[in-house]
Design an enzyme around this catalytic site. Structure first.
Site, short mmCIF file in Angstrom:
data_model
loop_
_atom_site.label_atom_id
_atom_site.label_comp_id
_atom_site.label_asym_id
_atom_site.label_seq_id
_atom_site.Cartn_x
_atom_site.Cartn_y
_atom_site.Cartn_z
N ASP A 146 0.84 -1.19 0.00
CA ASP A 146 0.00 0.00 0.00
C ASP A 146 0.88 1.25 0.00
O ASP A 146 1.79 1.39 0.83
CB ASP A 146 -0.86 -0.05 1.27
CG ASP A 146 -1.98 0.95 1.26
OD1 ASP A 146 -2.94 0.73 0.49
OD2 ASP A 146 -1.90 1.95 1.99
N GLU A 159 1.45 -0.51 -5.04
CA GLU A 159 0.24 0.28 -5.24
C GLU A 159 0.61 1.74 -5.14
O GLU A 159 0.37 2.39 -4.14
CB GLU A 159 -0.83 -0.08 -4.20
CG GLU A 159 -2.17 0.59 -4.46
CD GLU A 159 -2.56 1.66 -3.44
OE1 GLU A 159 -3.67 2.18 -3.56
OE2 GLU A 159 -1.76 2.00 -2.54
#
Lengths: 663, 663
Positions: A381, A410
């Site tokens: 993330d 990401e």
């Protein structure tokens, strides 16, 4: 100024990322074609070799480089083991071949060559001294055979002298002190095949229950596995499964104050029950998670874990290691912000802390903890909010113990930041695909990804939607857009993913016009999904994934080529197999409202097709077969039926019934 | 894996030749614009600086890099001394500017900022601790002024806090342990201006006598100097002036057997009278040569010496150092050959000899010998037949003692070899210009030379003819081709040269059809030239060279831009001054037989001209003035008058009589 007598120059090597600072990427079984400018002063010929080895091995293999014109040379090797491989080049003056070439020219011109033959005999003898075993004997005999005298006439010797294989053999034993080494060892990260070819399915475990209102569990997720597998996905990605913070917990639809029953965002990690190495109690136990990972693997599905290096205010780290966070002058901990936006439920780590080494080690231990529980895929993330150097170190460290680990970045941020993360070690990367909608946008972006140096280190993973991204197209375009974006993602990219069940159920309600946030997003609440709804795209998705599995050309990215269509709403592209054994042609109607038609123009020669002979196109989506001839053919796509063709091209052999599978 | 906490990344630096392996080139007074991708994780702002120094100095200067969008930054410095300069980059998180930006956003959003002000005050205090003198006091006062309390309200402090200059000052004193250095020091070779802008005139001294049949001398050459100077040349290049070998001497028109009176090729260097450090007795003495160099310099002309590292068979080296040559098995020395061609009057050095170090030193001593006699320019014959590493070492060694030395590479060979020689250190290079005749050929080649990385290390020197090159165009095109090729050479290139007097006398007879060899070439015999012939191009050449001297834009290469003309026989291009103060536009008729006309299209905006206002074109060749308006204008060129325009563009100010010199 150092003096060197190496006359051959090796320069402009490709691939070589930032002067060798970063490795290129391949998957097991793929080849690495290495190119270089190799030349020398004067008119001498050159012998050049590509050398390669697995990183752990000290034994080099070598393969000859072949001149391709204009002093450009190329050679290829194949990587065979997960881990790292290393390559470099060396080259030298091919004295014997040069001599042979010149001898030939003199013979053609009818010049006297007896002294030249003596020169050649000496060169061959020299080479023999550096050779061993049979090669040595061969070269000695060769030297004798080209030396006039002892009954050998000059013409006889000349005939013997021009033997090309023996010339090449002689030049395999040069005076190595005069050979040029490239000087750099370039690296290849070799990943498992899934790093290149993968279909991801993201779901929220807490919504996996079939009983409305009940918090889903790992067991519920396990029950979903047959469906995920039948749709053809091979990676199951779960948002964070850790305890969720209570302090400043967000409510439904990102409300700043949570209700009593609100479950909070899974990315607000850490609470009294534990942090990044713990499991949210309502999902189950660590053992149940491990059981889920195992049963997924039994169905050919790897579980991808979310790595979000940030804390809820009540994460144990905040108390135990306040030195890892930034303190404000009023004694509070600095929460995440991107002014004027505030994320009070999240506290970022302070990577500028003087205690950075301890912090790095702890974060590494998190990844290794889960790798120890069987996880091999990590979806990271927001990696772009942590230092590049940290990721480079962490990924290398984890891969030292688990070379098959896969990291998906990401990072939806600026292009150079995304590319740098990929260079630093991320196996795959999210892309701008979600927001590339028109034909020029898609073509320009995918040319950059697949036809420039970027393809050597950046592996795209294409997502039509994510829990954060419900694009305007998906909000307003209806089912045709969901189908078209699925086909684009699944065929433009060897790796792609969807966030389901919202995707297959064509969920399209956003929080507000102009926003990309899902209304009643699972990020903040539990949802119950009827995945058996008759309007689900499940069957269509299953079909597309089956086509991907059965079509090797769709399992690569660097073979993508766009083709001309005389209609801007139609995009056409093809992917050919590495061995040119077959080609898949895709045409997508980008207009979700109207039937569009046009003429597609194909470079038949490049496909190995005869422009003068008919060939068959087999649409793998509809099952229809078309018989075409010539480089232009007509297509017509109704978005309300199927907005795309995925066509396997077949070559006709004798009769209309007798087609050769072109792939 | 090394761990680093440097968060800023510096990559993709330009210019940087082969990862910094080779220097870029500039002349004194020129600027170096350095670009780089500079970025970091997260949203923090960055401070980046370009650092530079002269190689000998330890004191760095620095200038800020400016962000240009998409994480690309640029900064510029100027090189001021002949020799070498060095540049590198460093960058760090601009913590204070980041804080200011975020504070601004919070204020706009009406958020509470008193704790933020405390954070800023601490940051400014931190910076002050690393500063000294007035900066330290300023930063301390600044820190106080933004800390609420002691009578300062939050709004007052906020107003003080956003002072941009003080923010920048604070960020000039970062925690250097967190700053990223680029890690490489990149080099600039700084040459004298003549390295960039020069007009060469080549002549054979032995043909300089005005009495037919008498061997010319250095004194005869000295008498030619006024003419050469009046034509506007500033480099006088002499073919080798050394004793010429007698063994295997070539006769007139390259006959394999020389007649009794044949003078031989000056490139067959060395005889009983001496070798590379001696002067041909018939030309005069060493002192007379030195006198020629001095009197040329008095007229603004530098003498370029030919460096041809090869020997005639009777060169003293051959007896004294047989180990520097390749021996054949029959005991003879290997002469030069490129089979089936043989050059029996030339013996090459064997750079593969085990005695290479002694050979290199001796060759270096030749260049230093002549540098010691005042020569600063060396035109190197066939450098591509000697090792690159040798040249790299030799040129660096010579420049260590004579940093203003200029080396011109006469390598007509494969492009990558020519570029490598330039990277290795050659100041200027011969080019393919001689054989680029059509508009597409000229445009493609000069785009490569002036608009790619090549321009950073390869300085073209354009020759319409040389003693080896009488192109087909010159043989058959007549006077219009000589004029057109002169204008092309003199305006496409900041450096160019002609081989005279054959050039200005339009000498065009070749030995045979399809050959580029001059008939009765001066390479093998003495010629007498009537340079006062009325049909000489002397006046035209003088005019073109005067225009070059008076037009700064023509004194650079990297400012070249081609323009559209709707006639393939007309080529149009412009060069703008570095400071955009003026522009020269050139149009050449490439057809030597017919008047050609067409419409030229100009990007007026780029030239600083108003498309809606009239502007004047002043043809510096004909003196004609044109009044134009709009981006397209008409030209018509009769090759039998003048096949070119060299137009200075002027901007109209008020009336037709009142033009602003646009340059």
């Amino acid at each position: 100024m150092t003096r060197s007598r190496h006359r051959v120059v090796i320069e402009n090597v490709y691939p070589e990322i930032d002067g060798g600072r970063f490795p290129v990427k391949r998957t097991v079984g793929q080849s690495v074609e290495v190119k270089a400018d190799i030349h020398t002063d004067g008119h001498d010929m050159i012998a050049a070799f590509l050398m390669y080895r697995e990183e752990g091995s000290s034994a080099w293999s070598e393969t000859p480089m072949i001149p391709k014109g204009n002093d450009r040379w190329a050679g290829t090797f194949r990587v065979t083991a997960v881990g790292r491989a290393v390559y470099t080049l060396h080259a030298w003056i091919a004295r014997f071949l040069t001599w042979q070439r010149d001898l030939g020219k003199k013979m053609e011109a009818g010049q006297e060559i007896s002294v030249d033959l003596l020169v050649g005999a000496l060169l061959a003898e020299d080479a023999s001294k550096r050779a061993k075993g049979p090669d040595r004997r061969k070269l000695l005999a060769f030297a004798r055979s080209i030396r006039p005298g002892e009954g050998r006439t000059v013409p006889e010797c000349a005939t013997a002298a021009v033997d090309e294989a023996l010339g090449e053999l002689a030049d395999r034993y040069p005076d190595r002190s005069l050979a040029t080494g490239y000087g750099r060892e370039l690296q290849v990260v070799v990943d498992p095949q899934r790093a290149r070819f993968s279909a991801w399915y993201e779901l929220f475990p807490r919504s996996a229950s079939r009983e409305p209102g009940r918090h889903g569990t790992f067991k519920d997720v396990a029950e979903r596995l047959p469906q995920v597998a039948s749709m053809g996905f091979d990676v199951l990605y779960l948002p964070p499964i850790h305890p969720i913070g209570r302090t400043n917990r967000k409510g439904r639809n990102n409300a700043t104050v949570a209700g009593r029953d609100d479950v909070g965002s899974p990315w607000a990690i850490g609470a009294a029950e534990g942090g990044h190495k713990s499991v949210h109690p309502q999902l189950g136990t660590l053992e149940e998670f491990e059981e889920l990972v195992r049963s997924a693997r039994d169905r050919g599905i790897e579980t991808a874990m979310d790595i979000a290096f940030q804390c809820a205010p009540d994460h144990p780290y905040v108390k135990e290691h306040p030195e890892w966070f930034r303190m404000r002058p009023d004694g509070t901990v600095q929460y995440a912000e991107n002014p004027p936006k505030k994320y009070e439920d999240i506290i970022p780590f302070d990577f500028d802390t003087p205690h950075w080494l301890e912090l790095w080690e702890e974060l590494k231990s998190i990844v290794l903890f889960w790798a120890g529980r069987g996880v091999r895929i990590f979806r990271v993330d927001n990696p772009h909010t942590k230092p590049f150097a940290f990721w480079e170190w962490l990924i290398a460290e984890v891969k030292r113990e688990h070379p098959d680990a896969i990291f998906l970045a990401e990072a939806f941020t600026r292009p150079k930041v995304m590319y740098r993360l990929a260079k630093a070690g991320f196996t795959q990367s999210y892309t701008y695909f979600s927001w590339r909608n028109t034909k020029p946008e898609l073509e320009a972006y995918f040319r950059e990804l697949t036809q420039t140096e970027v393809r050597e280190f950046f592996r795209p993973n294409l997502w039509p939607n994510t829990p954060d991204i419900l694009t305007e197209q998906l909000q307003y375009g209806g089912r045709p857009v969901f189908m078209a974006r699925l086909v684009l993602a699944a065929t433009l990219g060897a790796s792609y993913g969807i966030y389901g069940p919202p995707f297959e159920l064509c969920e399209h309600a956003a929080t507000a016009p102009g926003k990309e946030e899902y209304l009643d997003s699972e990020k903040y609440q539990i949802r119950t999904w009827d995945t058996d709804r008759p309007d689900s795209l499940r069957e269509f998705i299953s079909l597309v994934n089956r086509i991907r599995r059965e079509s090797p050309p769709l399992q690569a990215d660097d073979n993508l080529r766009f083709h001309e269509v005389d209609n801007d709403q139609l995009i056409a592209y093809s992917k050919a197999a590495e061995d040119r054994s077959g080609t898949i042609l895709v045409v997508v109607n980008l207009d979700p409202r109207h039937t569009q038609s046009g003429w597609v123009e194909l470079p038949l020669g490049e496909f190995g097709l005869d422009p003068a002979a008919p060939f068959q196109g087999h649409d793998l989506l509809s099952g229809a077969r078309f018989l075409w001839q010539g480089r232009r053919f007509y297509v017509e796509l109704d978005p309300f039926v199927v907005p795309a063709h995925i066509i396997r091209l077949r070559r006709r052999v004798r009769t209309e019934k007798d087609f050769d599978y072109f792939m």
